[in-house]
Design a protein around this motif. Structure first.
Motif, short mmCIF file in Angstrom:
data_model
loop_
_atom_site.label_atom_id
_atom_site.label_comp_id
_atom_site.label_asym_id
_atom_site.label_seq_id
_atom_site.Cartn_x
_atom_site.Cartn_y
_atom_site.Cartn_z
N SER A 1 0.84 -1.19 0.00
CA SER A 1 0.00 0.00 0.00
C SER A 1 0.88 1.24 0.00
O SER A 1 2.06 1.19 0.33
CB SER A 1 -0.91 -0.01 1.22
OG SER A 1 -0.14 -0.07 2.41
N VAL A 2 0.29 2.37 -0.38
CA VAL A 2 1.05 3.61 -0.46
C VAL A 2 1.55 4.00 0.93
O VAL A 2 0.91 3.73 1.95
CB VAL A 2 0.20 4.73 -1.07
CG1 VAL A 2 -0.07 4.46 -2.55
CG2 VAL A 2 -1.11 4.90 -0.31
N VAL A 3 2.73 4.61 0.95
CA VAL A 3 3.35 4.98 2.22
C VAL A 3 2.56 6.09 2.90
O VAL A 3 2.25 6.00 4.09
CB VAL A 3 4.81 5.42 1.98
CG1 VAL A 3 5.42 5.95 3.27
CG2 VAL A 3 5.63 4.25 1.44
N ASP A 4 2.25 7.15 2.15
CA ASP A 4 1.44 8.25 2.70
C ASP A 4 -0.02 7.82 2.70
O ASP A 4 -0.61 7.58 1.63
CB ASP A 4 1.63 9.52 1.87
CG ASP A 4 3.05 10.04 1.95
OD1 ASP A 4 3.70 9.83 3.00
OD2 ASP A 4 3.53 10.63 0.96
N PRO A 5 -0.64 7.69 3.86
CA PRO A 5 -2.02 7.18 3.92
C PRO A 5 -3.00 8.11 3.22
O PRO A 5 -2.80 9.32 3.14
CB PRO A 5 -2.29 7.09 5.43
CG PRO A 5 -1.34 8.08 6.04
CD PRO A 5 -0.12 8.07 5.19
N VAL A 6 -4.06 7.51 2.70
CA VAL A 6 -5.11 8.26 2.02
C VAL A 6 -6.42 8.08 2.78
O VAL A 6 -6.59 7.12 3.53
CB VAL A 6 -5.28 7.80 0.56
CG1 VAL A 6 -4.05 8.14 -0.25
CG2 VAL A 6 -5.55 6.30 0.50
N SER A 7 -7.33 9.01 2.58
CA SER A 7 -8.64 8.94 3.24
C SER A 7 -9.70 9.45 2.29
O SER A 7 -9.39 10.07 1.26
CB SER A 7 -8.63 9.77 4.54
OG SER A 7 -8.31 11.12 4.25
N ASP A 8 -10.94 9.20 2.64
CA ASP A 8 -12.08 9.63 1.82
C ASP A 8 -11.92 9.19 0.37
O ASP A 8 -12.09 9.98 -0.57
CB ASP A 8 -12.24 11.16 1.89
CG ASP A 8 -12.56 11.64 3.30
OD1 ASP A 8 -13.16 10.85 4.07
OD2 ASP A 8 -12.18 12.77 3.63
N VAL A 9 -11.56 7.92 0.18
CA VAL A 9 -11.40 7.38 -1.17
C VAL A 9 -12.78 7.12 -1.76
O VAL A 9 -13.63 6.50 -1.12
CB VAL A 9 -10.58 6.09 -1.15
CG1 VAL A 9 -10.35 5.57 -2.56
CG2 VAL A 9 -9.24 6.33 -0.45
N VAL A 10 -12.99 7.58 -2.98
CA VAL A 10 -14.30 7.47 -3.62
C VAL A 10 -14.66 6.00 -3.82
O VAL A 10 -13.88 5.21 -4.38
CB VAL A 10 -14.30 8.21 -4.97
CG1 VAL A 10 -15.60 7.96 -5.73
CG2 VAL A 10 -14.07 9.69 -4.77
N GLY A 11 -15.84 5.63 -3.33
CA GLY A 11 -16.38 4.30 -3.59
C GLY A 11 -15.81 3.19 -2.74
O GLY A 11 -16.14 2.02 -2.96
N LEU A 12 -14.97 3.50 -1.76
CA LEU A 12 -14.39 2.47 -0.89
C LEU A 12 -14.75 2.73 0.55
O LEU A 12 -14.83 3.88 0.99
CB LEU A 12 -12.86 2.44 -1.03
CG LEU A 12 -12.28 2.02 -2.37
CD1 LEU A 12 -10.76 1.97 -2.28
CD2 LEU A 12 -12.82 0.66 -2.82
N ASP A 13 -14.97 1.65 1.29
CA ASP A 13 -15.25 1.77 2.72
C ASP A 13 -13.99 2.17 3.47
O ASP A 13 -12.86 1.92 3.02
CB ASP A 13 -15.79 0.45 3.27
CG ASP A 13 -17.15 0.11 2.68
OD1 ASP A 13 -17.89 1.05 2.30
OD2 ASP A 13 -17.47 -1.10 2.58
N LYS A 14 -14.18 2.73 4.64
CA LYS A 14 -13.07 3.24 5.43
C LYS A 14 -12.08 2.15 5.82
O LYS A 14 -10.87 2.39 5.91
CB LYS A 14 -13.61 3.94 6.67
CG LYS A 14 -12.54 4.59 7.55
CD LYS A 14 -13.17 5.31 8.73
CE LYS A 14 -12.10 5.98 9.59
NZ LYS A 14 -12.70 6.71 10.75
#
Length: 323
Positions: free
Chosen positions: A84-97
């Protein structure tokens, strides 16, 4: 003869056991063995970017995500290799948390994050190609919008000889809907999700310490994305020796040692009768009883010889007196 047969059977058993000692376990994650049967081995784990722990040295040496420009596509990409990407992401479209932390590749559009695949370490060798695929990204959208996107992406010409209009990325929504549609992947109409395929090429330049990733293109539906990565770790090399396994050299050494033992011990046991007789004769000569009998025999012979001499002397004297 029986010893030779037993030794041969023992050698065969040891050789078979040595072959079985090599574990047939699956290849480690983010590694692959060539599907062509050449035995070539690929290990991309050093290319995986991992956030360095505080106060500890980074094992792979890559601590930042990979970036690739979309150029005429209009979007730039952030991704990682086998993780997974090193810098975390949030509020990704269409994916659960709960799956945001598994995003391995994404792009941004109007402030929104669109995943184009989740983490996978399942590296595959397909002929001369080394391929890694991410699936389970953001929804691709309805198929009914194909024609509208195709019209918007077509190259328009202002006149003869004029340059084509650059291909533009479809317009993403400025804001995400407040309410997500209640659509699940296991419904009758499955949700099509974005995916990423990375093809790795061997980089012969020894100065390239880190892999480089380039965007190749996407399908007309903008659902499947293709990248090309160059890395020195994508070059074929021999598979390292696994702990606890027996390599080809060890198997040959074991068989050679057994052959030497068979030859040496076989010769000893083959001549065991002669050697037993020789050893027994040598031992009996050193016994004190043997020497005693020899001395008695020699003494008896001497006495016999003396008696005969005395008898001859008496007979001679008797003849002289008669005369």
């Amino acid at each position: 003869m029986r010893f030779y047969i037993s030794a041969i059977l023992f050698s065969a058993a040891v050789a078979r056991a040595a072959d079985d000692a090599t574990p047939t376990t699956h290849a480690p994650a983010c590694t692959a063995t060539s599907s062509t049967g050449s035995g070539a081995f690929f290990d991309l784990r050093p290319d995986m970017a991992v956030h360095p722990d505080k106060g500890k040295s980074h094992r792979t040496g890559v601590a930042k995500d990979y970036h690739s420009k979309g150029y005429d596509y209009g979007k730039n990409f952030t991704l990682n290799i086998c993780g997974s990407v090193v810098d975390p992401v949030s509020d990704v479209v269409g994916l659960d948390k709960d799956v945001w932390a598994n995003v391995s590749a994404y792009y941004m559009s109007h402030g929104n994050i669109y995943s184009i695949g989740s983490q996978s370490m399942d590296l595959h060798s397909r002929g001369r190609k080394l391929v890694l695929q991410y699936t389970g990204g953001s929804p691709c959208g309805s198929k009914s919008s194909k024609s509208s996107r195709a019209t918007g992406h077509s190259h328009a010409h202002d006149g003869a000889g004029s340059a084509p209009t650059p291909r533009l990325h479809k317009v993403e929504p400025l804001v995400k809907p407040l309410v997500k549609p209640l659509v699940k992947d296991d419904d009758k109409t499955a949700v099509r999700r974005k995916s990423t395929t990375i093809s790795f090429l061997c980089d012969q330049n020894p100065g390239s310490a880190q892999a480089s990733v380039s965007f190749v293109g996407t399908d007309p539906d903008e659902c499947a994305y293709f990248f090309e990565a160059r890395s020195v770790h994508a070059c074929a090399h021999a598979e390292p020796h696994k702990p606890g396994s027996v390599g080809p050299g060890s198997v040959f050494g074991i068989i050679f040692l057994i052959a030497v033992l068979v030859y040496a011990l076989g010769g000893v046991f083959y001549n065991r009768t002669d050697m037993f007789v020789i050893l027994c004769s040598s031992c009996t000569r050193c016994l004190p009883g043997r020497r005693g009998y020899s001395q008695l025999d020699s003494g008896a012979s001497a006495r016999n010889r003396n008696s005969e001499a005395e008898n001859r002397l008496i007979d001679q004297l008797d003849e002289e007196w008669d005369d």
